[in-house]
Design a protein around this motif. Structure first.
Motif, PDB file in Angstrom:
ATOM      1  N   ARG A 134       0.804  -1.050   0.016  1.00  0.00           N
ATOM      2  CA  ARG A 134      -0.013   0.084  -0.093  1.00  0.00           C
ATOM      3  C   ARG A 134       0.832   1.257  -0.174  1.00  0.00           C
ATOM      4  NH1 ARG A 134      -4.124  -0.302   4.839  1.00  0.00           N
ATOM      5  NH2 ARG A 134      -2.253  -1.048   6.028  1.00  0.00           N
ATOM      6  N   TRP A 135       2.074   1.157   0.368  1.00  0.00           N
ATOM      7  CA  TRP A 135       3.161   2.284   0.514  1.00  0.00           C
ATOM      8  C   TRP A 135       3.579   2.612  -0.785  1.00  0.00           C
ATOM      9  CZ3 TRP A 135       3.324   5.657   4.282  1.00  0.00           C
ATOM     10  CH2 TRP A 135       4.352   6.642   4.535  1.00  0.00           C
ATOM     11  N   LEU A 136       3.696   1.738  -1.797  1.00  0.00           N
ATOM     12  CA  LEU A 136       4.430   1.986  -3.276  1.00  0.00           C
ATOM     13  C   LEU A 136       3.761   2.967  -3.940  1.00  0.00           C
ATOM     14  CD1 LEU A 136       6.359   0.353  -4.774  1.00  0.00           C
ATOM     15  CD2 LEU A 136       4.291  -0.602  -6.351  1.00  0.00           C
ATOM     16  N   GLY A 137       4.861   3.845  -4.078  1.00  0.00           N
ATOM     17  CA  GLY A 137       4.532   5.275  -4.909  1.00  0.00           C
ATOM     18  C   GLY A 137       4.152   6.587  -3.797  1.00  0.00           C
ATOM     19  N   ILE A 138       4.114   6.264  -2.617  1.00  0.00           N
ATOM     20  CA  ILE A 138       3.831   7.327  -1.913  1.00  0.00           C
ATOM     21  C   ILE A 138       4.844   8.343  -1.835  1.00  0.00           C
ATOM     22  CG2 ILE A 138       3.083   8.080   0.645  1.00  0.00           C
ATOM     23  CD1 ILE A 138       1.026   6.659  -0.806  1.00  0.00           C
ATOM     24  N   ASP A 139       6.294   7.776  -1.411  1.00  0.00           N
ATOM     25  CA  ASP A 139       7.056   8.892  -1.295  1.00  0.00           C
ATOM     26  C   ASP A 139       7.615   9.523  -2.654  1.00  0.00           C
ATOM     27  OD1 ASP A 139       8.126   8.344   1.383  1.00  0.00           O
ATOM     28  OD2 ASP A 139       9.367   6.435   0.755  1.00  0.00           O
ATOM     29  N   GLU A 140       7.333   8.867  -3.766  1.00  0.00           N
ATOM     30  CA  GLU A 140       7.546   9.335  -5.066  1.00  0.00           C
ATOM     31  C   GLU A 140       6.466  10.331  -5.246  1.00  0.00           C
ATOM     32  OE1 GLU A 140       9.334   5.483  -5.341  1.00  0.00           O
ATOM     33  OE2 GLU A 140       7.491   6.318  -4.467  1.00  0.00           O
ATOM     34  N   PHE A 141       5.287  10.114  -4.923  1.00  0.00           N
ATOM     35  CA  PHE A 141       4.120  11.170  -5.171  1.00  0.00           C
ATOM     36  C   PHE A 141       4.334  12.579  -4.273  1.00  0.00           C
ATOM     37  CE2 PHE A 141       0.182  12.830  -3.002  1.00  0.00           C
ATOM     38  CZ  PHE A 141      -0.311  13.609  -4.164  1.00  0.00           C
ATOM     39  N   ILE A 142       4.736  12.297  -3.116  1.00  0.00           N
ATOM     40  CA  ILE A 142       4.924  13.472  -2.095  1.00  0.00           C
ATOM     41  C   ILE A 142       6.108  14.371  -2.616  1.00  0.00           C
ATOM     42  CG2 ILE A 142       5.961  13.895   0.327  1.00  0.00           C
ATOM     43  CD1 ILE A 142       4.360  11.697   1.091  1.00  0.00           C
ATOM     44  N   ALA A 143       7.191  13.602  -2.990  1.00  0.00           N
ATOM     45  CA  ALA A 143       8.506  14.435  -3.800  1.00  0.00           C
ATOM     46  C   ALA A 143       8.002  15.251  -4.773  1.00  0.00           C
ATOM     47  CB  ALA A 143       9.477  13.479  -4.210  1.00  0.00           C
ATOM     48  N   VAL A 144       7.204  14.816  -5.542  1.00  0.00           N
ATOM     49  CA  VAL A 144       6.580  15.421  -6.761  1.00  0.00           C
ATOM     50  C   VAL A 144       5.722  16.511  -6.535  1.00  0.00           C
ATOM     51  CG1 VAL A 144       5.315  15.077  -9.140  1.00  0.00           C
ATOM     52  CG2 VAL A 144       6.824  13.378  -8.335  1.00  0.00           C
ATOM     53  N   GLY A 145       4.799  16.257  -5.481  1.00  0.00           N
ATOM     54  CA  GLY A 145       3.971  17.332  -4.973  1.00  0.00           C
ATOM     55  C   GLY A 145       4.779  18.347  -4.302  1.00  0.00           C
ATOM     56  N   GLU A 146       5.775  18.047  -3.536  1.00  0.00           N
ATOM     57  CA  GLU A 146       6.231  19.394  -3.043  1.00  0.00           C
ATOM     58  C   GLU A 146       7.348  20.051  -3.877  1.00  0.00           C
ATOM     59  OE1 GLU A 146       8.359  17.249   0.241  1.00  0.00           O
ATOM     60  OE2 GLU A 146       6.655  17.999   1.695  1.00  0.00           O
ATOM     61  N   GLU A 147       7.743  19.316  -4.827  1.00  0.00           N
ATOM     62  CA  GLU A 147       8.819  19.820  -5.811  1.00  0.00           C
ATOM     63  C   GLU A 147       8.219  20.355  -6.781  1.00  0.00           C
ATOM     64  OE1 GLU A 147      12.011  20.338  -4.951  1.00  0.00           O
ATOM     65  OE2 GLU A 147      11.631  19.308  -3.127  1.00  0.00           O
TER      66      GLU A 147
END
Length: 289
Positions: free
Chosen positions: A3-16
């Protein structure tokens, strides 16, 4: 599938706001970021990002999801960090940044003492008058002076600085003492990076424009010029404390001195602060006051 897959990547895109910058922050490829975010959207059956050739923008659903998942990310970081927090002795590397003059004169001497007390601590200091991006630069801590801009960063007040308007006795003997802010227009004001001084009038801080025949971006140089009778300065107290104590400079317009500003330790927005960083913050509070 996790369920965690992609969360870190999405947060990074959203913040950057960019797949490329997100990839740089996480140390992976742009293709990796794009693939995992796309899989996350497919799993949620929701479009989180609007992609154009120039930029990436969060959808309304993406904004809500980003806010919630950042809390989850921080909670995971805190849970992981709590394990390290059990260390009783600070150890490991601390990367920090500070303004050049304040860092050289005050922060680094305190850091050196801290390192004497904790032999397992390593320090990497970047002295810069530019405000470094903590996340992009991998900084654990930044020393900031004055009013903080609104951000998601956490901050602890380490000390405070006072701005003092002053000049030499020789200047006063030659040109007289101004008793109101308006009278500064008839005096030589020694100007730094800004042509405006922050003052207090009727209990409220405001900015006034000043002018003179000397402009310099060094506080030490302006203090020297003032001691030699070239004009009136406004500087933070740490530039001129010794000169005031020795009588080489005298404060004027005392009722117009602005309210003190904070000296801050700023760090990434997590509930958990690494043991070595927390210990250094405590040490700086003691050392800078």
């Amino acid at each position: 599938m996790s369920r965690w897959l992609g969360i870190d990547e999405f947060i990074a895109v959203g913040e950057e706001g960019s797949f490329t910058r997100a990839a740089s922050v996480l140390g992976v490829s742009v293709a990796h970021i794009s693939r995992h975010v796309t899989q996350l959207e497919q799993r949620l059956n929701t479009q989180l990002l609007t992609r154009t050739t120039r930029k990436v923008v969060l959808t309304k659903e993406g904004e809500v999801f980003l806010h919630q998942t950042k809390h989850l990310q921080h909670a995971l970081d805190d849970a992981t960090g709590l394990l390290a927090q059990q260390q009783s002795t600070p150890k490991g590397k601390i990367k920090l940044t500070a303004p050049v003059m304040y860092g050289e004169s005050f922060v680094m001497p305190a850091v050196h003492t801290f390192m004497q007390q904790h032999s397992d601590v390593e320090v990497e200091m970047a002295l810069s008058n530019e405000q470094e991006n903590l996340l992009e630069g991998g900084f654990d801590l930044a020393i900031r002076l004055g009013h903080l801009k609104d951000s998601s960063l956490k901050a602890r007040r380490l000390s405070e600085r006072h701005f003092v308007i002053c000049c030499s006795k020789a200047y006063l003997a030659r040109f007289g003492e101004p008793h109101t802010l308006a009278e500064l227009q008839n005096h030589q004001c020694l100007v730094g990076n800004s042509s405006y001084w922050r003052v207090c009038e009727q209990g409220r801080d405001k900015h006034i424009k000043v002018a003179g025949r000397l402009r310099c971006n060094s506080g030490w140089a302006l203090a020297d010029a003032a001691k030699k009778g070239l004009g009136i300065i406004q500087l933070p107290n740490y530039y001129i404390e010794r000169d005031l104590a020795a009588g080489d400079l005298v404060p004027i317009l005392m009722n117009s001195q602005p309210k003190p500003e904070g000296v801050w330790g700023v760090y990434p927005p997590r509930q958990f602060v690494a043991t070595n960083v927390r210990a250094l913050l405590d040490h700086l509070i003691t050392s800078l006051n």
